[in-house]
Design a protein around this motif. Structure first.
Motif, PDB file in Angstrom:
ATOM      1  N   ALA A 153       0.848  -1.195   0.000  1.00  0.00           N
ATOM      2  CA  ALA A 153       0.000   0.000   0.000  1.00  0.00           C
ATOM      3  C   ALA A 153       0.879   1.239   0.000  1.00  0.00           C
ATOM      4  CB  ALA A 153      -0.899   0.007   1.230  1.00  0.00           C
ATOM      5  N   PRO A 154       0.486   2.297  -0.719  1.00  0.00           N
ATOM      6  CA  PRO A 154       1.316   3.501  -0.780  1.00  0.00           C
ATOM      7  C   PRO A 154       1.592   4.051   0.613  1.00  0.00           C
ATOM      8  CG  PRO A 154      -0.476   3.596  -2.382  1.00  0.00           C
ATOM      9  CD  PRO A 154      -0.744   2.402  -1.513  1.00  0.00           C
ATOM     10  N   LEU A 155       2.807   4.521   0.823  1.00  0.00           N
ATOM     11  CA  LEU A 155       3.199   5.048   2.120  1.00  0.00           C
ATOM     12  C   LEU A 155       2.578   6.410   2.377  1.00  0.00           C
ATOM     13  CD1 LEU A 155       6.991   4.131   2.131  1.00  0.00           C
ATOM     14  CD2 LEU A 155       5.141   2.963   3.326  1.00  0.00           C
ATOM     15  N   ALA A 156       2.361   6.704   3.650  1.00  0.00           N
ATOM     16  CA  ALA A 156       1.841   8.009   4.033  1.00  0.00           C
ATOM     17  C   ALA A 156       2.915   9.072   3.871  1.00  0.00           C
ATOM     18  CB  ALA A 156       1.367   7.983   5.474  1.00  0.00           C
ATOM     19  N   GLU A 157       2.482  10.265   3.652  1.00  0.00           N
ATOM     20  CA  GLU A 157       3.386  11.402   3.661  1.00  0.00           C
ATOM     21  C   GLU A 157       3.200  12.131   4.991  1.00  0.00           C
ATOM     22  OE1 GLU A 157       2.905  13.957   0.347  1.00  0.00           O
ATOM     23  OE2 GLU A 157       3.081  12.362  -1.132  1.00  0.00           O
ATOM     24  N   LEU A 158       4.278  12.328   5.700  1.00  0.00           N
ATOM     25  CA  LEU A 158       4.172  13.084   6.942  1.00  0.00           C
ATOM     26  C   LEU A 158       3.723  14.506   6.637  1.00  0.00           C
ATOM     27  CD1 LEU A 158       7.349  12.024   8.955  1.00  0.00           C
ATOM     28  CD2 LEU A 158       4.992  11.342   9.331  1.00  0.00           C
ATOM     29  N   PRO A 159       2.881  15.079   7.480  1.00  0.00           N
ATOM     30  CA  PRO A 159       2.487  16.473   7.245  1.00  0.00           C
ATOM     31  C   PRO A 159       3.663  17.409   7.468  1.00  0.00           C
ATOM     32  CG  PRO A 159       1.669  15.703   9.363  1.00  0.00           C
ATOM     33  CD  PRO A 159       2.232  14.498   8.674  1.00  0.00           C
ATOM     34  N   GLU A 160       3.639  18.508   6.769  1.00  0.00           N
ATOM     35  CA  GLU A 160       4.627  19.548   7.015  1.00  0.00           C
ATOM     36  C   GLU A 160       4.235  20.324   8.268  1.00  0.00           C
ATOM     37  OE1 GLU A 160       4.674  21.945   3.554  1.00  0.00           O
ATOM     38  OE2 GLU A 160       5.770  20.480   2.333  1.00  0.00           O
ATOM     39  N   PRO A 161       5.203  20.906   8.967  1.00  0.00           N
ATOM     40  CA  PRO A 161       4.856  21.705  10.145  1.00  0.00           C
ATOM     41  C   PRO A 161       3.939  22.863   9.768  1.00  0.00           C
ATOM     42  CG  PRO A 161       7.216  21.276  10.060  1.00  0.00           C
ATOM     43  CD  PRO A 161       6.655  20.834   8.745  1.00  0.00           C
ATOM     44  N   PRO A 162       2.919  23.149  10.565  1.00  0.00           N
ATOM     45  CA  PRO A 162       2.072  24.312  10.285  1.00  0.00           C
ATOM     46  C   PRO A 162       2.857  25.598  10.457  1.00  0.00           C
ATOM     47  CG  PRO A 162       1.518  23.362  12.414  1.00  0.00           C
ATOM     48  CD  PRO A 162       2.488  22.424  11.771  1.00  0.00           C
ATOM     49  N   ALA A 163       2.310  26.682   9.963  1.00  0.00           N
ATOM     50  CA  ALA A 163       2.976  27.978  10.106  1.00  0.00           C
ATOM     51  C   ALA A 163       2.986  28.405  11.569  1.00  0.00           C
ATOM     52  CB  ALA A 163       2.250  29.028   9.265  1.00  0.00           C
ATOM     53  N   PRO A 164       4.044  29.078  12.013  1.00  0.00           N
ATOM     54  CA  PRO A 164       4.066  29.567  13.394  1.00  0.00           C
ATOM     55  C   PRO A 164       2.906  30.518  13.652  1.00  0.00           C
ATOM     56  CG  PRO A 164       6.239  29.758  12.375  1.00  0.00           C
ATOM     57  CD  PRO A 164       5.275  29.413  11.277  1.00  0.00           C
ATOM     58  N   PRO A 165       2.372  30.542  14.873  1.00  0.00           N
ATOM     59  CA  PRO A 165       1.226  31.411  15.190  1.00  0.00           C
ATOM     60  C   PRO A 165       1.660  32.841  15.462  1.00  0.00           C
ATOM     61  CG  PRO A 165       1.809  30.136  17.119  1.00  0.00           C
ATOM     62  CD  PRO A 165       2.729  29.675  16.015  1.00  0.00           C
ATOM     63  N   GLY A 166       2.153  33.528  14.459  1.00  0.00           N
ATOM     64  CA  GLY A 166       2.592  34.906  14.641  1.00  0.00           C
ATOM     65  C   GLY A 166       4.083  35.005  14.865  1.00  0.00           C
ATOM     66  N   ALA A 167       4.525  36.219  15.103  1.00  0.00           N
ATOM     67  CA  ALA A 167       5.950  36.472  15.301  1.00  0.00           C
ATOM     68  C   ALA A 167       6.424  35.867  16.615  1.00  0.00           C
ATOM     69  CB  ALA A 167       6.223  37.966  15.285  1.00  0.00           C
ATOM     70  N   LEU A 168       7.673  35.422  16.619  1.00  0.00           N
ATOM     71  CA  LEU A 168       8.281  34.875  17.828  1.00  0.00           C
ATOM     72  C   LEU A 168       8.894  36.028  18.611  1.00  0.00           C
ATOM     73  CD1 LEU A 168       8.887  32.086  19.185  1.00  0.00           C
ATOM     74  CD2 LEU A 168      11.133  32.219  18.104  1.00  0.00           C
ATOM     75  N   VAL A 169       8.345  36.323  19.773  1.00  0.00           N
ATOM     76  CA  VAL A 169       8.751  37.488  20.554  1.00  0.00           C
ATOM     77  C   VAL A 169       9.616  37.053  21.730  1.00  0.00           C
ATOM     78  CG1 VAL A 169       7.959  39.463  21.915  1.00  0.00           C
ATOM     79  CG2 VAL A 169       6.664  38.740  19.895  1.00  0.00           C
ATOM     80  N   GLY A 170      10.784  37.635  21.848  1.00  0.00           N
ATOM     81  CA  GLY A 170      11.628  37.414  23.011  1.00  0.00           C
ATOM     82  C   GLY A 170      12.338  36.079  23.053  1.00  0.00           C
ATOM     83  N   ARG A 171      12.379  35.357  21.944  1.00  0.00           N
ATOM     84  CA  ARG A 171      13.012  34.038  21.911  1.00  0.00           C
ATOM     85  C   ARG A 171      14.128  33.971  20.864  1.00  0.00           C
ATOM     86  NH1 ARG A 171      11.701  31.793  26.645  1.00  0.00           N
ATOM     87  NH2 ARG A 171       9.513  31.167  26.827  1.00  0.00           N
ATOM     88  N   GLU A 172      14.682  35.096  20.480  1.00  0.00           N
ATOM     89  CA  GLU A 172      15.681  35.095  19.424  1.00  0.00           C
ATOM     90  C   GLU A 172      16.910  34.266  19.816  1.00  0.00           C
ATOM     91  OE1 GLU A 172      12.921  38.380  19.034  1.00  0.00           O
ATOM     92  OE2 GLU A 172      14.241  37.767  20.697  1.00  0.00           O
ATOM     93  N   ALA A 173      17.359  34.389  21.056  1.00  0.00           N
ATOM     94  CA  ALA A 173      18.543  33.646  21.498  1.00  0.00           C
ATOM     95  C   ALA A 173      18.262  32.145  21.516  1.00  0.00           C
ATOM     96  CB  ALA A 173      18.979  34.125  22.881  1.00  0.00           C
ATOM     97  N   GLU A 174      17.104  31.744  22.050  1.00  0.00           N
ATOM     98  CA  GLU A 174      16.764  30.324  22.106  1.00  0.00           C
ATOM     99  C   GLU A 174      16.620  29.735  20.701  1.00  0.00           C
ATOM    100  OE1 GLU A 174      15.308  32.708  23.778  1.00  0.00           O
ATOM    101  OE2 GLU A 174      14.923  32.148  25.870  1.00  0.00           O
ATOM    102  N   LEU A 175      16.047  30.512  19.776  1.00  0.00           N
ATOM    103  CA  LEU A 175      15.897  30.038  18.402  1.00  0.00           C
ATOM    104  C   LEU A 175      17.260  29.777  17.773  1.00  0.00           C
ATOM    105  CD1 LEU A 175      14.215  29.457  15.866  1.00  0.00           C
ATOM    106  CD2 LEU A 175      14.292  31.911  15.360  1.00  0.00           C
ATOM    107  N   GLN A 176      18.199  30.679  17.987  1.00  0.00           N
ATOM    108  CA  GLN A 176      19.519  30.500  17.394  1.00  0.00           C
ATOM    109  C   GLN A 176      20.228  29.290  17.997  1.00  0.00           C
ATOM    110  OE1 GLN A 176      20.679  32.407  14.732  1.00  0.00           O
ATOM    111  NE2 GLN A 176      22.042  30.619  14.695  1.00  0.00           N
ATOM    112  N   VAL A 177      20.079  29.079  19.297  1.00  0.00           N
ATOM    113  CA  VAL A 177      20.690  27.907  19.936  1.00  0.00           C
ATOM    114  C   VAL A 177      20.114  26.625  19.346  1.00  0.00           C
ATOM    115  CG1 VAL A 177      20.854  26.613  22.094  1.00  0.00           C
ATOM    116  CG2 VAL A 177      21.296  29.064  22.088  1.00  0.00           C
ATOM    117  N   LEU A 178      18.787  26.569  19.178  1.00  0.00           N
ATOM    118  CA  LEU A 178      18.150  25.374  18.626  1.00  0.00           C
ATOM    119  C   LEU A 178      18.627  25.114  17.203  1.00  0.00           C
ATOM    120  CD1 LEU A 178      16.142  23.068  18.744  1.00  0.00           C
ATOM    121  CD2 LEU A 178      14.305  24.699  18.216  1.00  0.00           C
ATOM    122  N   LEU A 179      18.687  26.146  16.385  1.00  0.00           N
ATOM    123  CA  LEU A 179      19.154  25.974  15.009  1.00  0.00           C
ATOM    124  C   LEU A 179      20.601  25.509  14.975  1.00  0.00           C
ATOM    125  CD1 LEU A 179      17.542  29.137  13.369  1.00  0.00           C
ATOM    126  CD2 LEU A 179      16.831  26.761  13.058  1.00  0.00           C
TER     127      LEU A 179
END
Length: 481
Positions: free
Chosen positions: A109-135
């Motif tokens: 049977a054909p394999l499922a395609e995983l969904p893509e992540p939904p769009a973020p719910p607005g701008a990310l405020v106050g997390r610029e440092a944490e975002l860079q660490v995660l990336l």
């Protein structure tokens, strides 16, 4: 023509080679190849001995012999999957091997395609440092498992969605798995993102490959599948088509959970970012504790700089939420100090700020501040549903602590601040206790000017008060639910 053996460990130790058959999957008569013969051909082509294949597939040599001799005609689906992994079969060859073995869930049977992540719910405020660490953890350092840890409502989902958006813009292939394990107790249905599947959606659902409504791979009809089945379905859906999988939700192995260690073993090219209330304590796991956003320092009533105040992360986030319902809202002399104290009282917890801002349509900040601590409904969204009350969510984080760490938390909850030395009489390992409480975001430093002093989140204090009185929003029945 002779083909040099290539397998998971390179050439065969004694240099054995095998003649490549004209067709690996059909007899010369065109009939399908039996499983035993097909397995032997794949093993010969890979240049592996039966012992080596058994080692790579974590099966016994006797099991390999029984399969290749035809004594076992219908192998278990899990065993076939392990053999396909050890032989490094492509998706088409993997499906044919399963089909030859007569697997219950037909891999043809054909394999499922995983969904893509939904769009973020607005701008990310106050997390610029944490975002860079995660990336950096994922891209620069190449860590295969990063766990973003923190209490419910601290903004873990928003952070990983923003990271996924950045990586997709850079060309990464990102999958998304977000099981909905927390149905609303009032009977309302939480909105979910539909699963994107290929054209054979209905056939795949019939085979038990795609769950319904949660945007994830699971059992039929929304029933949680066993962890092994969920992990197996994810591994098959990922294949070599995804470089990163984001798992949003605290899903330890168990009913409906994901065995992340097994998933990483079966998908050697995959990296995983997972959100949770606590670390998973897996080998090579990197933990990113997500704490509350920065709060403004206390200031006299007549000494508030509106411009500087609006740049503090918690205040900026609170203002962005309040302007959704009151677009013209601005900081003024008559409300700035109330906003400042509200953000401090809510410890900069993003969801608490969002809920409080929603109530500002009814109560101005000054009146909302006066009600803070007396009206527990302000810690729920102003929609009439109390199922997402922050104290109920917070109880899950506290319950996940070791018993000795829960006792420490209860002991210091009423203190305005305390130090590591103050924990020494309470627990044999004060540093480990403080580390656990900080990682899970239940305590925080008092401020940059006093990094050696710590305090318990105001929400944790409210939770302990609620439990002592058993008259607040969290009752014994709530906790058991």
């Amino acid at each position: 023509m002779k083909v040099g053996p290539v397998g998971p460990v390179g050439p065969h130790p004694i240099g054995k080679t095998a003649a490549r058959a004209p067709s690996l999957h059909e007899h010369e008569t065109g009939r399908p190849v039996p499983f035993a013969e097909l397995l032997r051909r794949h093993r010969d082509r890979s240049g592996l001995t039966q012992q080596q294949l058994a080692d790579f597939a974590t099966l016994s040599v006797r099991a390999i012999r029984d399969l290749e001799s035809g004594r076992v005609r219908r192998p278990r689906r899990d065993s076939v999957g392990l053999l396909a992994d050890a032989l490094r079969l492509g998706e088409a060859e993997r499906r044919q091997l399963h089909a030859a073995g007569g697997s219950p869930a037909d891999p043809r049977a054909p394999l499922a395609e995983l969904p893509e992540p939904p769009a973020p719910p607005g701008a990310l405020v106050g997390r610029e440092a944490e975002l860079q660490v995660l990336l950096d953890q994922v891209t620069v350092h190449g860590h295969r498992l990063v766990t973003v840890v923190g209490i419910s409502g601290i903004g873990k989902t928003h952070l990983v969605l923003e990271a996924a958006r950045v990586l997709r813009d850079r060309g990464w292939r990102v999958g998304w798995h977000a099981p909905d394990r927390d149905p609303c107790r009032c009977g309302a249905t939480r909105p979910t993102r539909p699963t994107r599947v290929n054209r054979a959606t209905h056939a795949t659902r019939a085979a038990g490959t795609i769950g319904s409504g949660s945007g994830s791979v699971s059992g039929l009809g929304g029933t949680p599948a066993p962890a092994a089945d969920v992990t197996d379905d994810l591994a098959r859906a990922i294949g070599d088509r995804h470089e990163l999988l984001v798992i949003d939700g605290d899903d330890p192995p168990g009913s409906g959970g994901v065995d992340v260690a097994e998933l990483l073993r079966r998908c050697p090219g995959l990296r995983v970012v997972v959100t949770g209330l606590a670390p998973r304590h897996l080998p090579d796991e990197r933990v990113l504790p997500l704490t509350a956003t920065a709060v403004p320092p206390e200031a006299p009533d007549m000494d508030v700089d509106h411009a500087r105040l609006s740049e503090v992360a918690s205040v900026a986030l609170f203002l962005s939420h309040i302007r959704r319902s009151r677009p013209g809202f601005r900081l003024r002399d008559d409300n700035a100090h109330a906003v400042l104290r509200l953000c401090r009282w809510l410890d900069g917890v993003p969801r608490a700020l969002e809920y409080a801002a929603g109530w500002c349509l009814v109560y101005p900040p000054e009146l909302l501040l006066a009600r803070a601590g007396r009206d527990s409904s302000l810690l729920s969204p102003p929609t009439g549903c109390t199922c997402h009350n922050l104290l109920r969510s917070l109880a899950r984080s506290v319950d996940g602590l070791a018993e000795r760490h829960r006792r420490v938390l209860a002991e210091v909850a009423d203190r305005p601040y305390w130090t590591l030395a103050d924990l020494a009489p309470l627990v044999p390992d004060p540093a480990a206790a403080l580390h656990a409480l900080l990682v899970q975001g239940l305590v925080r430093p008092v401020g940059a000017h006093r990094p050696e002093r710590f305090t318990v989140l105001q929400l944790v204090r409210l939770l302990h008060e609620s439990e002592r009185t058993l008259t607040g929003p969290l009752t014994a029945a709530d906790r058991a639910a």
